[in-house]
Design a protein around this motif. Sequence first.
Motif, PDB file in Angstrom:
ATOM      1  N   TYR A  21      -5.879   1.975   8.159  1.00 46.67           N
ATOM      2  CA  TYR A  21      -5.881   3.074   7.552  1.00 46.67           C
ATOM      3  C   TYR A  21      -4.842   2.311   5.623  1.00 46.67           C
ATOM      4  N   THR A  43      -9.741  13.976   8.427  1.00 41.81           N
ATOM      5  CA  THR A  43      -9.564  12.995   7.981  1.00 41.81           C
ATOM      6  C   THR A  43     -10.904  13.001   7.053  1.00 41.81           C
ATOM      7  N   VAL A  71      -9.493   3.968   1.521  1.00 42.20           N
ATOM      8  CA  VAL A  71      -9.232   5.399   1.709  1.00 42.20           C
ATOM      9  C   VAL A  71      -8.826   5.937   0.267  1.00 42.20           C
ATOM     10  N   ASP A  72      -9.020   7.349   0.643  1.00 38.65           N
ATOM     11  CA  ASP A  72      -9.088   8.007  -1.291  1.00 38.65           C
ATOM     12  C   ASP A  72      -6.949   8.584  -1.314  1.00 38.65           C
ATOM     13  N   LEU A 122      -5.345  11.647  -0.884  1.00 37.43           N
ATOM     14  CA  LEU A 122      -3.965  11.538   0.042  1.00 37.43           C
ATOM     15  C   LEU A 122      -2.592  11.980  -1.249  1.00 37.43           C
ATOM     16  N   LEU A 126      -9.266  12.175   3.647  1.00 36.84           N
ATOM     17  CA  LEU A 126      -8.616  10.673   3.907  1.00 36.84           C
ATOM     18  C   LEU A 126      -9.073   9.173   3.377  1.00 36.84           C
ATOM     19  N   TYR A 127      -9.939   9.299   3.537  1.00 42.02           N
ATOM     20  CA  TYR A 127     -10.817   7.589   3.155  1.00 42.02           C
ATOM     21  C   TYR A 127     -12.252   8.211   2.458  1.00 42.02           C
ATOM     22  N   ASP A 144       0.963  -1.239   0.287  1.00 44.50           N
ATOM     23  CA  ASP A 144      -0.083  -0.189   0.259  1.00 44.50           C
ATOM     24  C   ASP A 144       0.664   1.267   0.447  1.00 44.50           C
ATOM     25  N   ASP A 202      -6.500  15.466  11.896  1.00 39.08           N
ATOM     26  CA  ASP A 202      -6.253  14.089  11.282  1.00 39.08           C
ATOM     27  C   ASP A 202      -6.986  13.110  12.524  1.00 39.08           C
ATOM     28  N   SER A 239      -8.135  10.729  12.548  1.00 40.92           N
ATOM     29  CA  SER A 239      -8.099   8.518  12.744  1.00 40.92           C
ATOM     30  C   SER A 239      -6.551   8.617  13.409  1.00 40.92           C
ATOM     31  N   ARG A 251       1.229   4.090  -2.781  1.00 40.79           N
ATOM     32  CA  ARG A 251       0.480   5.788  -2.581  1.00 40.79           C
ATOM     33  C   ARG A 251       1.807   6.408  -3.225  1.00 40.79           C
ATOM     34  N   MET A 292      -3.509   8.234  10.800  1.00 40.25           N
ATOM     35  CA  MET A 292      -2.776   7.703  10.062  1.00 40.25           C
ATOM     36  C   MET A 292      -1.616   7.562   9.905  1.00 40.25           C
TER      37      MET A 292
END
Length: 407
Positions: free
Chosen positions: A360, A340, A365-366, A370, A343-344, A23, A393, A395, A27, A397
């Motif tokens: 995460y 946040t 995840v968008d 990101l 990101l999602y 992952d 954020d 979350s 990215r 991450m």
Amino acid sequence: MDRPPDLERLLQGDELLRSHESDILQRWRRYSDWEKRIADSEGGLSEFALGYRDWGIVQRPRGEVTVKEWVENGETVSLVGDFNNWDKSSHVCSRDQYSVFSLTIPPREDGTAAVPHGSQVKLWIRTKDGQEFYRLSPWTKYATQNMEESVDYRAVHWAPPTPYKWRYSRATRPPSLRIYEAHVGISSPEAKCASYRYFADEVLPRIKSLGYTCVELMAVMEHAYYGSFGYHVTNFFAVSSRYGTPDDFKYLVDTAHGLGLYVILDIVHSHAAKNVNDGLNQFDGTDGCYFHGGGKGEHALWDSRIFDFSKWEVLRFLFSNVRWYLDEYRVDGFRFDGVTAMLYLHRGIGTGFTGAYHEYFNMGVDLEALVYLMMMNRMLHDMYPDVITIAEDVSGMPALGRYVRSM
């Protein structure tokens, strides 16, 4: 090279990330692809972020005024205002194959600008599907409200003949940050004192005397609905006219620097107000253009729009927005709000985060959003080594704030 130069250092720093290496590579490769495309086409991220110099309605040094707008669903675009008696046939833009509309307005015979400082201006748009309407330029630098005329904000061409004269250099980055979070609108019990200049003269010295080294300002970007506390932005390049003019805000930043204080802004790129007449929503007559179409472009809890970070001109707009505040207003950094929600794909709605890493690294995840944050953080720290960037954020991450190294 198809792996980040410091990947192993990252994995050694947090062994829990090893099971998510694929992952992380996805990215980074998407980031590298975007960075290369922008470098090939625009000369790099820093040049890409200079869009504010050419886009929108721009006053040129010799009296010319240029117009440049991206209207994806546009057929015809005209600049109208009190300078041409709102004649939609008077100043018509040319259109290229990318739906970019451009116009150059020469100065008057006496050398003065044909669009004077303080003029009210709008774009008149006819779409490919036959709609006709008026819109404010997304690049509007100053927007004001006249309740006697309308509750909607109006765009004002801001090009003062005498530019603001800075009194102080930028502040030196403090060795430790002690941040005072503030809102100019509630800085005084008296509404008449809620202004950039009052805050600069009366509040900043108190912040300094209490031992703070940095002031974080909320709600500076223009917003029509005051109840949103400044987080439903309508005009991203305009500082809120509730508290004064752009020069008044420069005075605030200038005064802070004179006191040795850093100034960071809350910046909202996670979403935008749904306002149509004075915002970005339905700018070209569709629910897309700057935003995702359909449900993906709606934040269900905030009743707002989500940017489409996969579009070239959306990235230009947002990158330029950040550099505008650094270059024009000399701010020292940003707290990116509502990260946040960027990101999602679930936007953080109905989702709790336990800290387990599978939350995460998954298909929720968008990725484009990101990667936008990765590129933005890279550009800011390359251009301004002392800049401060904060991601709000909830979350948590892993590695979100990490500097990204190119191939």
